[in-house]
Design an enzyme around this catalytic site. Structure first.
Site, short mmCIF file in Angstrom:
data_model
loop_
_atom_site.label_atom_id
_atom_site.label_comp_id
_atom_site.label_asym_id
_atom_site.label_seq_id
_atom_site.Cartn_x
_atom_site.Cartn_y
_atom_site.Cartn_z
N ASP A 88 50.63 11.92 7.26
CA ASP A 88 52.06 12.29 7.37
C ASP A 88 53.20 12.43 6.67
O ASP A 88 54.20 13.34 6.95
CB ASP A 88 52.39 14.15 8.09
CG ASP A 88 50.42 14.15 9.56
OD1 ASP A 88 49.26 14.57 8.29
OD2 ASP A 88 50.71 14.02 10.35
N GLU B 98 46.25 22.71 3.93
CA GLU B 98 47.66 22.09 4.77
C GLU B 98 48.56 21.61 4.53
O GLU B 98 48.67 21.36 2.58
CB GLU B 98 47.04 21.39 6.42
CG GLU B 98 46.40 20.73 5.68
CD GLU B 98 45.67 19.95 7.64
OE1 GLU B 98 45.70 20.69 8.08
OE2 GLU B 98 44.99 18.92 6.99
O1 FUB Z 1 48.26 14.96 11.40
C1 FUB Z 1 47.82 16.17 11.93
C2 FUB Z 1 47.24 16.83 11.33
O2 FUB Z 1 46.41 16.44 10.58
C3 FUB Z 1 48.96 17.12 9.85
O3 FUB Z 1 49.44 18.44 10.68
C4 FUB Z 1 48.06 17.84 8.84
O4 FUB Z 1 48.27 17.87 8.29
C5 FUB Z 1 47.53 16.53 8.83
O5 FUB Z 1 47.51 15.16 8.03
#
Ligand code: FUB
Length: 343
Positions: A32, A242
């Site tokens: 991320d 997301e």
């Molecule tokens: O790293 C945990 C979660 O996985 C992140 O918050 C999301 O965007 C995904 O990459």
């Protein structure tokens, strides 16, 4: 977040895999990546993946991260420094578990680290911590940002000096439990089963001058198709899941995000920070691993995409490594699609 196809990927043959780029560091797992240029140096604010031995599930419980390490380098391709622990969950009074994708901003002569974590009642909130150094250590505020919820904060500074936070994530990111502005633990577990409704949206909010509060009510980041209709829930190839990010190029606002269960980094453009945004296409094709998560930043007049995959762990979805590659805007303002992984 989710990982219900991870098993399939883990079974993929290891021999025919090719990668466009190398992991930036290998001594810890990182994911991320939110990249920024502060004082002519590139800083990367990633998640710090660990092996928690928690079984994989659709809520992403196996992403059980406990601290943040910040990386930096003086140029793309240059030596990468891992600055060690910048914030530990034990020093965040309200946090219960799961430090997920963070971001950072510089304002008022300070650095602000924004991060999602589940609070003690297992509800995702967004916290903020401050430091005089871009690499920390950061001191967390005693409570999460009032009115914050869900995951994946990304803070964008507009040319007029306003800062906006984009955030949210469906499924394990809990966005679907906030549909009426209040937390509903019995809200649907996912967005599935509502095929013809408008898709759940990321959120956007202007930050207060002190960078510690929301300055206004949270708004929806609506993504339209070329006919001007909001994307539908069933449109898994294009709808928001997301990993929100915002960059501005030639006066246009580019909202990029992950489509989650279809594993694309997609983007939509608009005329102002609130949107609506019109879907344009794919920036990054699926990588090895379930999640896909990006940031886009200009360094010395070139643009770069920071992303992650699971090359170092041979496809274990919760053990990722960050990478960077050049990103090209075409003369018509569209972005060239990147394929960084093949098998
Ligand atoms: O790293 C945990 C979660 O996985 C992140 O918050 C999301 O965007 C995904 O990459």
């Amino acid at each position: 977040d989710s990982s219900n196809t991870a098993a399939t990927e883990e079974q993929a043959p290891k021999t025919n895999r090719t990668y466009l780029n190398k992991p930036l560091i290998s001594e810890i797992y990182t994911a991320d990546p939110s990249a920024h240029v502060f004082n002519n140096r590139i800083y990367i604010y990633p998640s710090h993946d660990i092996e928690s031995n928690i079984a994989q599930n659709d809520n992403g419980d196996h992403f059980a991260m406990r601290d943040y390490h910040i990386l930096s380098m003086d140029s793309i391709g240059g030596k990468v420094t891992n600055h060690g622990v910048a914030l530990d969950m034990k020093d965040v009074p309200w946090a219960g578990r799961q430090l997920w994708a963070p971001d950072a901003a510089f304002a008022n002569g300070k650095y602000y680290l924004y991060f999602p974590a589940k609070d003690k009642s297992d509800v995702f909130r967004i916290g903020v911590a401050t430091s005089t150094s871009p690499t920390g250590p950061f001191k967390a505020e005693p409570k999460p940002i009032e009115g914050s919820f869900s995951i994946d904060p990304a803070v964008f500074k507009d040319d007029n000096g306003n800062y906006y936070m984009y955030f949210g994530g469906i499924w394990g990111g809990q966005l679907q439990r906030w549909q009426n502005g209040k937390y509903d633990p019995n809200g649907s577990k996912t967005d599935l089963g509502k095929e013809n409704e408008s898709a759940l949206t990321a959120k956007v909010v202007r930050l207060s001058k002190d960078m510690l509060h929301f300055a206004e009510p949270v708004k929806d980041v609506v993504i339209l198709d070329k006919e001007g209709k909001p994307l539908l829930t069933k449109d898994h190839d294009r709808r928001f899941f997301e990993a929100a990010w915002m960059h501005k190029y030639n006066g246009k606002y580019y909202f990029s995000y992950s489509t989650g269960d279809t594993h694309y980094i997609a983007y939509a453009t608009g005329d102002n920070p609130y949107g609506p945004f019109t879907y344009q296409g794919v920036i990054l094709n699926p990588v090895l691993g379930w999640t896909n998560h990006q940031s886009i930043v200009e360094v010395n007049k070139k643009w770069y995409l920071f992303y992650h995959d699971t090359e170092l762990s041979n496809g274990q979805t919760h053990l990722r490594n960050v990478k960077v590659t050049e990103l090209k805007h075409n003369p018509d303002g569209t972005i060239e699609t990147i394929t960084a992984y093949k098998e």
